[in-house]
Design an enzyme around this catalytic site. Structure first.
Site, mmCIF file in Angstrom:
data_model
loop_
_atom_site.group_PDB
_atom_site.id
_atom_site.type_symbol
_atom_site.label_atom_id
_atom_site.label_comp_id
_atom_site.label_asym_id
_atom_site.label_seq_id
_atom_site.Cartn_x
_atom_site.Cartn_y
_atom_site.Cartn_z
ATOM 1 N N ASP A 37 0.841 -1.184 0.000
ATOM 2 C CA ASP A 37 0.000 0.000 0.000
ATOM 3 C C ASP A 37 0.888 1.250 0.000
ATOM 4 O OD1 ASP A 37 -2.675 1.210 0.305
ATOM 5 O OD2 ASP A 37 -1.952 1.810 2.277
ATOM 6 N N GLU A 49 2.041 -0.114 -4.932
ATOM 7 C CA GLU A 49 0.997 0.807 -5.374
ATOM 8 C C GLU A 49 1.662 2.139 -5.745
ATOM 9 O OE1 GLU A 49 -3.064 3.102 -3.864
ATOM 10 O OE2 GLU A 49 -1.606 2.360 -2.395
ATOM 11 N N ASP A 84 -10.083 1.309 -4.921
ATOM 12 C CA ASP A 84 -9.860 2.754 -4.873
ATOM 13 C C ASP A 84 -10.489 3.502 -6.040
ATOM 14 O OD1 ASP A 84 -8.383 2.956 -2.483
ATOM 15 O OD2 ASP A 84 -6.545 2.317 -3.491
#
Length: 620
Positions: free
Chosen positions: A342, A371, A445
């Protein structure tokens, strides 16, 4: 238009794209005879050391009566990010050739330097993931096993109305609590392995599974335990073991830039027996966090008070995550085959270096995905140029550039930005990174892909507008066509396609939390599900998707065509975004090819229906 240099042509640059350190590259510029060039130079700067070189080029030969070829050999001795341009002398002084666009440069025209990515010798991404398919699961919403839930904190609301949307309205303090849970669990995922196998899935990416306060679980409460609503370590081991039997790997979401305030480590609400950083400066976790004025004023992720930031460089935290008995290796010993990191661009280099050492020490073929929303090869974060893809940090990244390009093309028919985005990524990223790019077109997201393609703009739209919002029947029907087109492109570009759970059955939803509804297989749009299964079959049966070459054939008039090929398979993909059918002219080598996606037969032409794609397979 006269073009002296194009980085994507092998007679201008002998090695396409990124290269391994120690690789000799021949650069060549082509200059008009009437320029009267008396000397030419390759100007190179290495980004991390700031080392600069101005290397003379040699006159090579004449090409016809009007062109002169100049060349130079350059061998980068160390991994790094290099930026280069060309300079040349004439009777009128020195001039510069800079990158104009699409790989080519024009003399005396504003532009920028070309990029050359040089990665470490021997850097390879794990081959077992290549050619596969990723399936992303938001654990609370995918599948409920029916097992009783035990040890549920009193603040959690357990819901059985899976067909309804998550709670989103703020409480009396203006806070959205994210405390409603639908009961999805690890055993439920295990029970769906046959379904995933039929889709061709070879890797499951799980959003966070560790104990946390919120239903999204990005506010980690305890890195060393499974959230009780999801199950326990036995459930996790059984899931990993049974998945492996079907050729499916499990990768976990690593959230290491912050924890939850309701955690073992911060313990703001005294819900854990040990002393947390918020409670005492004597806490073993106190130095993990960044207090401005203890205890109430502390740095938190994007200003969100429930997410106190961690000092990732702190040696105690580093050891806790990366040591032999640390977080990473514990879950890999139990069956995980890798990590998705993340906000990787918020993790410092020392943390990523140590993380890679730990992960690869435990399993050399584990996958590390980061990410990163932009071009990860030249990313700058917190004023620091990053080195994610040079060999000591990430194996690859979530491929947001491809996702944006696919969605833009399928919505608007924009071919030029599509081709440029694809070629830029292929040019800037090491080939081994490209082969394991996580090619998503939707995630937890982003809005659901069918909404992104056929829905309304979210600009200035509040959650109250999004709540209960469904596409009209007409928009939904068109959306299904567009998702089929987008997924055909997604599944055939270099990298690994990633399905966000439920996209394959036509689930709708705008932004968080409406893109995180419950998976209900009985509501599947059957033609779309069949389409995804067909794409999975095509990837499984054609080796060119593992490490095969890519080249554009055409890219204009809202239609793109490209080839994927290796020594065993050659496929031609034609994607038509026009609202009308087209007849696509085929080069002789594709006459009488097998149509493996779409209908009809190939001869001199192939019919490509409106808003759809066909795939042809050449006979070998």
């Amino acid at each position: 238009m006269y073009i002296p240099y194009n980085s994507r042509k092998d007679y201008h640059k002998s090695k396409f794209g990124a290269v391994e350190e120690g690789t000799e590259i021949v650069f060549r510029i082509v200059m008009p005879r009437n320029f009267s060039v008396s000397g030419a130079f390759l100007a190179v700067k290495e980004e991390f050391s700031q080392e600069k070189q101005l290397i003379p080029m040699q006159w090579e030969r004449m090409q016809g009566d009007s062109e002169e070829w100049w060349r130079v050999e350059f061998t980068p001795s160390k991994a790094g990010l290099y930026f280069y341009h060309f300079e040349y002398d004439t009777p009128f002084g020195r001039s510069v050739i800079l990158l104009h666009r699409e790989g080519y440069g024009i003399p005396n025209t504003p532009g920028r330097d070309w990029q050359l990515t040089v990665y470490e010798k021997g850097f390879i991404a794990p081959s077992k993931f290549k050619g596969g398919i990723i399936y992303q699961i938001f654990p609370d919403r995918f599948a409920f096993s029916g097992k009783d839930k035990k040890g549920v904190p009193s603040y959690r609301i357990l819901r059985s109305d899976r067909e309804n949307e998550p709670y989103w309205k703020p409480d009396e303090n203006g806070i959205t609590l994210n405390n409603d849970f639908f009961g999805g669990d690890l055993e439920g995922i295990r029970q769906k392995l046959d379904y995933l196998e039929d889709l061709g899935v070879t890797c499951i990416y799980l959003n966070p599974i560790f104990r946390a306060h919120s239903n999204h679980r990005y506010d980690t409460g305890d890195y060393l335990s499974i959230d009780p609503l999801l199950g326990d370590e036995k459930d996790f081991k059984r899931l990993c073991s049974d998945a492996k039997k079907k050729g499916i790997s499990i990768i976990l979401d690593g959230v290491f830039s912050h924890t939850g305030d309701d955690s073992v480590y911060f313990n703001k609400y005294s819900n854990y027996p040990s002393s947390g950083a918020y409670q005492s400066k004597e806490s073993p976790y106190y130095n993990w966090y960044k207090f401005r004025n203890f205890p109430e004023d502390y740095e938190c992720w994007w200003g969100i008070k429930i997410l106190p930031e961690v000092t990732e460089e702190n040696e105690d935290f580093l050891q806790f995550i990366t040591d032999e008995n640390g977080v990473l290796r514990k879950w890999m010993k139990l069956g995980a085959d890798g990590w998705r990191l993340d906000v990787a661009d918020e993790l410092p280099d020392i943390f990523l270096d140590r993380l890679r050492e730990a992960v690869k020490a435990e399993k050399s073929d584990a996958l590390i995905l980061g990410e990163v929303w932009e071009d990860a090869s030249n990313k700058v974060s917190y004023s620091v140029r990053r080195r994610y893809l040079l060999g000591r940090q990430l194996d690859s990244v979530m491929n947001y550039p491809f996702a944006d390009a696919i969605i833009r093309f399928v919505r608007t028919g924009d071919t030029s930005s599509f081709s440029e985005t694809v070629m830029t990524v292929l040019e800037n990223y090491p080939k081994t990174v490209v082969d394991v790019l996580m090619n998503h077109i939707g995630s937890h997201d982003t809005m659901r892909i069918i909404n992104a393609l056929a829905g309304e703009s979210l600009m200035n739209k509040p959650r109250s507008w999004q709540s209960g919002k469904k596409l009209s029947d007409e928009s939904y029907e068109k959306g299904i066509k567009l998702v089929k087109l987008a997924s055909a492109i997604q599944f055939t570009l270099p990298g690994i396609p990633s399905i966000y759970y439920g996209d394959e059955i036509g689930m709708q939803g705008y932004a968080d939390p409406f893109n995180r509804g419950c998976f209900i297989e009985e509501n599947a749009e059957e033609s779309l599900l069949s389409h995804y299964r067909k794409l999975g079959e095509i990837r499984k049966n054609n080796s060119c998707f593992k490490e095969g070459n890519f080249r554009f054939v055409s890219c204009e008039r809202a239609c793109i065509a490209y080839v994927r090929e290796d020594e065993n398979a050659s496929l031609l993909v034609i994607a038509n975004r026009n609202e009308t059918d087209i007849e696509y002219y085929l080069h002789e080598e594709w006459h009488s090819s097998e149509v493996i996606l779409g209908e009809g037969e190939s001869s001199y032409f192939i019919k490509v229906p409106a808003m759809s794609a066909v795939i042809l397979k050449k006979s070998h």
